[in-house]
Design a protein around this motif. Structure first.
Motif, PDB file in Angstrom:
ATOM      1  N   ARG A 198       5.384  -5.188  -6.056  1.00  0.00           N
ATOM      2  CA  ARG A 198       4.875  -3.834  -5.854  1.00  0.00           C
ATOM      3  C   ARG A 198       5.350  -3.269  -4.515  1.00  0.00           C
ATOM      4  O   ARG A 198       5.654  -2.081  -4.409  1.00  0.00           O
ATOM      5  CB  ARG A 198       3.359  -3.797  -5.924  1.00  0.00           C
ATOM      6  N   GLY A 199       5.448  -4.129  -3.507  1.00  0.00           N
ATOM      7  CA  GLY A 199       5.926  -3.651  -2.210  1.00  0.00           C
ATOM      8  C   GLY A 199       7.332  -3.091  -2.297  1.00  0.00           C
ATOM      9  O   GLY A 199       7.636  -2.028  -1.733  1.00  0.00           O
ATOM     10  N   THR A 200       8.216  -3.785  -3.000  1.00  0.00           N
ATOM     11  CA  THR A 200       9.586  -3.302  -3.184  1.00  0.00           C
ATOM     12  C   THR A 200       9.604  -2.042  -4.041  1.00  0.00           C
ATOM     13  O   THR A 200      10.352  -1.101  -3.769  1.00  0.00           O
ATOM     14  CB  THR A 200      10.451  -4.402  -3.812  1.00  0.00           C
ATOM     15  N   PHE A 201       8.780  -2.015  -5.078  1.00  0.00           N
ATOM     16  CA  PHE A 201       8.656  -0.814  -5.913  1.00  0.00           C
ATOM     17  C   PHE A 201       8.223   0.384  -5.070  1.00  0.00           C
ATOM     18  O   PHE A 201       8.796   1.483  -5.172  1.00  0.00           O
ATOM     19  CB  PHE A 201       7.643  -1.077  -7.032  1.00  0.00           C
ATOM     20  N   ASN A 202       7.215   0.175  -4.218  1.00  0.00           N
ATOM     21  CA  ASN A 202       6.697   1.279  -3.395  1.00  0.00           C
ATOM     22  C   ASN A 202       7.773   1.863  -2.483  1.00  0.00           C
ATOM     23  O   ASN A 202       7.902   3.089  -2.363  1.00  0.00           O
ATOM     24  CB  ASN A 202       5.523   0.784  -2.547  1.00  0.00           C
TER      25      ASN A 202
ATOM     26  N   ASP B  38       0.850  -1.197   0.000  1.00  0.00           N
ATOM     27  CA  ASP B  38       0.000   0.000   0.000  1.00  0.00           C
ATOM     28  C   ASP B  38       0.887   1.249   0.000  1.00  0.00           C
ATOM     29  O   ASP B  38       1.585   1.513   0.984  1.00  0.00           O
ATOM     30  CB  ASP B  38      -0.881  -0.023   1.247  1.00  0.00           C
ATOM     31  N   PRO B  39       0.894   2.035  -1.085  1.00  0.00           N
ATOM     32  CA  PRO B  39       1.766   3.224  -1.145  1.00  0.00           C
ATOM     33  C   PRO B  39       1.523   4.206  -0.010  1.00  0.00           C
ATOM     34  O   PRO B  39       2.476   4.815   0.499  1.00  0.00           O
ATOM     35  CB  PRO B  39       1.423   3.848  -2.497  1.00  0.00           C
ATOM     36  N   ALA B  40       0.283   4.368   0.406  1.00  0.00           N
ATOM     37  CA  ALA B  40      -0.013   5.294   1.497  1.00  0.00           C
ATOM     38  C   ALA B  40       0.615   4.809   2.800  1.00  0.00           C
ATOM     39  O   ALA B  40       1.143   5.606   3.592  1.00  0.00           O
ATOM     40  CB  ALA B  40      -1.521   5.458   1.666  1.00  0.00           C
ATOM     41  N   ALA B  41       0.567   3.509   3.036  1.00  0.00           N
ATOM     42  CA  ALA B  41       1.169   2.947   4.247  1.00  0.00           C
ATOM     43  C   ALA B  41       2.685   3.103   4.219  1.00  0.00           C
ATOM     44  O   ALA B  41       3.311   3.356   5.258  1.00  0.00           O
ATOM     45  CB  ALA B  41       0.783   1.475   4.386  1.00  0.00           C
ATOM     46  N   VAL B  42       3.283   2.958   3.037  1.00  0.00           N
ATOM     47  CA  VAL B  42       4.733   3.132   2.911  1.00  0.00           C
ATOM     48  C   VAL B  42       5.114   4.582   3.209  1.00  0.00           C
ATOM     49  O   VAL B  42       6.135   4.844   3.857  1.00  0.00           O
ATOM     50  CB  VAL B  42       5.217   2.698   1.512  1.00  0.00           C
ATOM     51  N   ALA B  43       4.308   5.534   2.759  1.00  0.00           N
ATOM     52  CA  ALA B  43       4.580   6.942   3.061  1.00  0.00           C
ATOM     53  C   ALA B  43       4.546   7.188   4.565  1.00  0.00           C
ATOM     54  O   ALA B  43       5.395   7.904   5.110  1.00  0.00           O
ATOM     55  CB  ALA B  43       3.561   7.831   2.349  1.00  0.00           C
ATOM     56  N   VAL B  44       3.584   6.573   5.243  1.00  0.00           N
ATOM     57  CA  VAL B  44       3.511   6.701   6.700  1.00  0.00           C
ATOM     58  C   VAL B  44       4.729   6.068   7.356  1.00  0.00           C
ATOM     59  O   VAL B  44       5.269   6.594   8.338  1.00  0.00           O
ATOM     60  CB  VAL B  44       2.206   6.061   7.225  1.00  0.00           C
ATOM     61  N   LEU B  45       5.186   4.947   6.820  1.00  0.00           N
ATOM     62  CA  LEU B  45       6.383   4.282   7.340  1.00  0.00           C
ATOM     63  C   LEU B  45       7.587   5.232   7.315  1.00  0.00           C
ATOM     64  O   LEU B  45       8.316   5.359   8.309  1.00  0.00           O
ATOM     65  CB  LEU B  45       6.670   3.026   6.519  1.00  0.00           C
TER      66      LEU B  45
END
Length: 247
Positions: A118-122, A66-73
Motif C-alpha cells: 500500500r505504501g508503494t501504491f500510495n 498513510d495517504p494523507a502523509a504521502v500527500a504532505v510528503l
C-alpha cells in the motif's frame, strides 16, 4: 537558461540501502528528500552528510502507508524544491524471521502489506499527478520473489504485488516520458538484514551468490542511480534482480 536542478524523494532513507541511495543521488547532482517514518536523528545525520559533501538535502517525516502523509510528503517537497523528478520507493519492512503462511497472523500480514504494497501504491498514485514529465519511479522488491523461499510467503507476496503494479503503471504513464522500474536486492549487509542472525547464518547467505559475498548498500545504490540517470531512460517496466547471481 540553466536547467533546473532535479529532485529525488527517497522513502525510508534514514539508514541502510535508503541512506546509501540518498547519498549517491546527491553525489550525482540531485536535490534529495530524505523521507523517514522513525529515527529522526538518523535521517538528519544523512542530511548533514549530504550537505557536508556539497549537496542539498531535506528530511521529511511521512508514513508511506498513510495517504494523507504521502500527500504532505509531496507538498513539502514541492515547497522546498519546486517539484519532483525521481521517486525511489525504498521504504519497507521484512518478516521477523521465517514464518510459514499457515502460521502468519492477520496482523502481521496487514502490517507487511500496509507498508510494502500500500505504501508503494500510495506514492505512485501521487506521482502520477505530480511527478514532472521525463521523471523516474524506482520501486523496491526482493529476490525472495524469485527464490520462493519457504517462510517468506507474506513478504514475497507483498513485493510480487509491487512488481506487478509497476509493470502496469509503466504502460499507464504512456506519453509522459516517465519510466517505472523495480530493483530486487538479494541479501545485503544492512542493520535491518543482519539483526538477529548469527555468524553461521550470515556466512551461509553470503555464499549463496556465485560472487560469494553479501551485497553492500552501495551496490544497490549504484543500480538505482543508473535507472535515475539519462542513460537509464530506455529501461522501463522491468525488475532488476541485484543479487550477485543468486537467482
Amino acid at each position: 537558461m540553466p536547467h533546473p536542478a532535479r529532485t529525488a524523494i527517497v522513502t525510508g532513507a534514514s539508514r541502510g540501502i535508503g541512506a546509501a541511495i540518498a547519498r549517491r543521488l546527491a553525489a550525482d547532482g540531485f536535490q534529495i528528500v530524505v523521507n523517514y517514518a522513525a529515527r529522526p536523528e538518523a535521517a538528519e545525520q544523512v542530511v548533514r552528510s549530504i550537505i557536508q559533501a556539497g549537496g542539498r538535502a531535506y528530511a521529511i517525516l511521512a508514513d508511506v502507508s498513510d495517504p494523507a502523509a504521502v500527500a504532505v510528503l509531496f507538498d513539502q517537497t514541492e515547497l522546498e524544491y519546486g517539484g519532483v523528478d525521481v521517486l525511489v520507493n525504498n521504504a519497507g519492512i521484512i518478516q521477523p524471521g521465517l514464518v510459514d503462511l499457515a502460521d502468519t497472523s492477520e496482523a502481521l500480514y496487514d502490517r507487511i502489506f500496509a507498508v510494502n504494497t500500500r505504501g508503494t501504491f500510495n506514492t505512485m498514485k501521487l506521482a502520477a499527478q505530480r511527478l514532472r514529465d521525463g521523471g523516474r519511479i524506482i520501486n523496491f522488491s526482493t529476490s525472495v520473489v524469485g527464490l520462493a523461499l519457504p517462510g517468506y510467503a507474506a513478504y514475497a507476496g507483498s513485493k510480487a504485488a509491487v512488481e506487478a503494479m509497476g509493470r502496469v503503471f509503466a504502460k499507464e504513464l504512456r506519453g509522459r516520458g516517465i519510466t517505472v522500474n523495480c530493483v530486487a536486492p538479494g541479501p545485503t549487509a544492512t542493520e535491518l538484514f543482519l539483526d538477529g542472525k548469527d555468524a553461521e547464518t550470515v556466512a551461509r547467505l553470503a555464499n549463496l551468490a556465485p560472487l560469494q559475498r553479501l551485497g553492500q548498500p552501495e551496490d544497490i545504490a549504484g543500480v538505482v542511480a543508473f535507472l535515475a540517470s539519462e542513460e537509464g531512460g530506455w529501461i522501463n517496466g522491468q525488475t532488476l534482480r541485484v543479487n550477485g547471481g543468486i537467482v
